[in-house]
Design a protein around this motif. Structure first.
Motif, short mmCIF file in Angstrom:
data_model
loop_
_atom_site.label_atom_id
_atom_site.label_comp_id
_atom_site.label_asym_id
_atom_site.label_seq_id
_atom_site.Cartn_x
_atom_site.Cartn_y
_atom_site.Cartn_z
N PRO A 22 63.31 60.30 36.68
CA PRO A 22 62.83 59.84 35.37
C PRO A 22 61.97 58.57 35.45
O PRO A 22 61.00 58.44 34.71
N ARG A 25 58.52 59.51 36.59
CA ARG A 25 57.79 60.16 35.50
C ARG A 25 57.28 59.13 34.49
O ARG A 25 56.14 59.19 34.03
N ASP A 26 58.12 58.16 34.16
CA ASP A 26 57.68 57.11 33.23
C ASP A 26 56.49 56.34 33.80
O ASP A 26 55.54 56.02 33.07
N VAL A 28 54.26 57.40 35.98
CA VAL A 28 53.10 58.29 35.95
C VAL A 28 52.51 58.33 34.53
O VAL A 28 51.31 58.17 34.33
N ASN A 29 53.40 58.50 33.55
CA ASN A 29 52.93 58.61 32.16
C ASN A 29 52.26 57.33 31.68
O ASN A 29 51.32 57.37 30.89
N SER A 37 47.90 62.80 34.50
CA SER A 37 49.35 62.97 34.36
C SER A 37 49.74 64.43 34.46
O SER A 37 50.74 64.78 35.09
N HIS A 41 52.37 65.81 37.05
CA HIS A 41 53.61 66.51 36.66
C HIS A 41 53.73 67.84 37.40
O HIS A 41 54.81 68.22 37.83
N TRP A 46 57.61 68.81 38.26
CA TRP A 46 58.30 68.64 36.97
C TRP A 46 57.81 69.65 35.94
O TRP A 46 58.49 69.89 34.94
N PRO A 53 57.84 72.27 31.16
CA PRO A 53 58.83 71.62 32.04
C PRO A 53 59.56 72.65 32.91
O PRO A 53 59.88 73.74 32.44
N TRP A 57 63.63 67.87 39.21
CA TRP A 57 62.99 66.62 39.59
C TRP A 57 62.20 66.72 40.89
O TRP A 57 61.85 65.73 41.49
#
Lengths: 341, 341
Positions: A22, A25-26, A28-29, A37, A41, A46, A53, A57
């Motif tokens: 997580p 991912r944060d 990357v975002n 992005s 993903h 992901w 989705p 992970w």
């Protein structure tokens, strides 16, 4: 880094992945634009190619887990080491995205590579976006060693690029020495793994001796991994779903056991078959396999891997890292090299 | 950034290039490995494909000259601003190396592009090595703002990558708005030029208001340049040896004047010709040129360039930069946009 043995994760890797997924991912975002992005993903596993989705992970997060452990070796928390973990994983995946294009590899972790799905231009840009984000993530860390850690990460990245360059160059050369080949593997695989093992400690401002010991530990583990991976690329392993028997020989790869054998006395037949212009038939692959073994390539690589592992253990023990963290570092390292440490 | 009008350099650019060329070569030699250096020497125009010196310093060094001037705007010396100048030129050339691969461009500055000479893998790696070196050069500067400047450079780099991504994406879309296209140009061209105009000042620890004013000046100049370049891509300019008349139209590029025209009322024929499946004949190129002009695309782009230049002048004047430095910044900016400021 190419394939890693796939099997059940160890407890520390399992925990690491759950925490790191997580957070990555944060990062990357917040650091990549929407289009980049989307590719990230997909690449990390992901999301599928349509952005749906996958509920997983993705990767094993070996390097970021090592980075978190290195922060703990310096007495810091996982939260304090987190930017180092994210940065090193971004650099690793930048290299994977570009390597897949350079090697024209169509699959990775059992999925179509990003360039086959999104095209070469977008995959080049996604790699560029990741290495840029790595620096941003690390410099944004509210930590004493943010600048120093970024310098180290860029130095390791530059060595990784040099190693990749040598790897490309070696394909065209018939006179690669074992020393050159070991240096190349140290650059391509060892530098970033050494950095991963030290970056968390450096970020939180650890003493130079601890940072150096952790880096050396990781660099030795990286070389041991490369040797194990090269052995698998010739002899395979029925217990693992990774490389197929003879895979590296079919493409005439100048892997470490092969270069060791090519440079041994009496390797004339091997040199003629491996460096010559004739097509590499399955029969030739079998003969080359025998010749590499007979010339001592297999034994040398196994012994050298053992020496690298011993050196890694010696360096990490000398750092005085607390037993619990030491045990976890050895657990992850053992997973990487495919044996218990 | 694509072509820049080629003609005699202005005095400040001439001086800048003489000072910056050797410094950039030293940075390349000390941060890149031997193989990557070889490609960089070729790409920058210092050596031919065999590594023989050409006796020239290659490019015009627009961005690094601006970075030096921005340090001077903050009261610092050229020597203090130098790491910013080198870093921004390394990032610019990282993008050129990768752009040439993505666009499959075979020539740049009248020479074969690096990927055509050394292959795609080596050219990807050379770009990677340059962006990595940019961070290393900047963080090694003994200056108050080294970390802050690196963060800004990475932010601009990320925006440049986003702009490039949008550019690739727009090729597949028929509904690109003028707002999207302006944002793309601001990211792709404006962000790094803004950064170049501010990075020297930021590196030497200037006040935030000066940094922001310089950045805004450069961003406006970047947009004016893009508009001028897009106009040249349609109507050309007999005084310049850069783009050929109709070059961008032949490849159906969604440049700013075209997108302005496509989004004008009554652009049905233009939309049918430009977005349709028919081959782009020379006759169609001529008709499209007429239709873009008739729909107001040319006038809008010329007016918008003038507005951007006015905004640039307003922002730089408001910074209170000393007259001599102000004059030199305007001299370089005027060179970039192809007119006297």
């Amino acid at each position: 880094m190419t394939t890693t043995p796939t099997r059940g994760l160890t407890p520390v890797l399992d925990t690491g992945r759950t925490m790191l997924g997580p957070a990555l991912r944060d990062a990357v975002n917040s650091h990549l634009g929407p289009e980049m992005s989307r590719i990230a993903h997909y690449h990390f596993g992901w999301a599928d190619a349509e952005g749906r989705p996958t509920g997983t992970w993705g990767g094993k997060m070996l390097r970021p887990t090592l980075a978190l452990l290195s922060a703990r070796a310096a007495g810091a928390t996982d939260a304090e080491g987190l930017p180092a973990a994210l940065a090193v994983e971004l650099v690793h995946n930048f290299s994977l995205l570009h390597d897949d294009i350079m090697d024209a590899d169509e699959t990775r972790r059992g999925r179509a590579t990003a360039w086959t799905v999104f095209g070469v231009p977008s995959a080049i840009l996604a790699g560029d976006a990741m290495v840029t984000a790595a620096t941003s993530v690390l410099l944004a860390a509210p930590a004493a060693g943010a600048t120093s850690a970024t310098v180290s990460l860029m130095t390791a990245t530059q060595r990784m690029i040099d190693g990749q360059t040598s790897d490309v160059e070696f394909e065209r050369r018939d006179d690669v020495t074992l020393g050159e080949c070991l240096r190349m593997a140290g650059d391509k695989t060892g530098a970033l793994l050494g950095c991963a093992c030290a970056l968390g400690a450096e970020l939180v401002g650890a003493e130079r001796s601890l940072i150096e010991g952790l880096d050396a530990f990781g660099a030795h583990i990286g070389l041991a991994f490369q040797l194990a991976d090269d052995l698998l690329g010739i002899w395979g392993d029925p217990d693992r779903s990774g490389k197929q028997v003879g895979a590296d020989l079919r493409v005439r790869k100048k892997s470490l056991p092969v270069v060791a054998a090519l440079n041994s006395p009496g390797a004339d037949e091997l040199r003629a078959l491996y460096l010559g212009p004739e097509p590499m038939t399955e029969r030739t692959v079998q003969r080359v396999t025998e010749l590499v073994e007979r010339a001592g390539g297999r034994d040398w690589a196994q012994d050298e891997a053992a020496r690298q592992i011993a050196a890694a253990e010696q360096r990490i023990t000398a750092t005085g890292t607390p037993d619990d963290v030491l045990g976890e570092l050895l657990e992850v390292a053992g997973f990487i090299v495919g044996r218990q440490l």
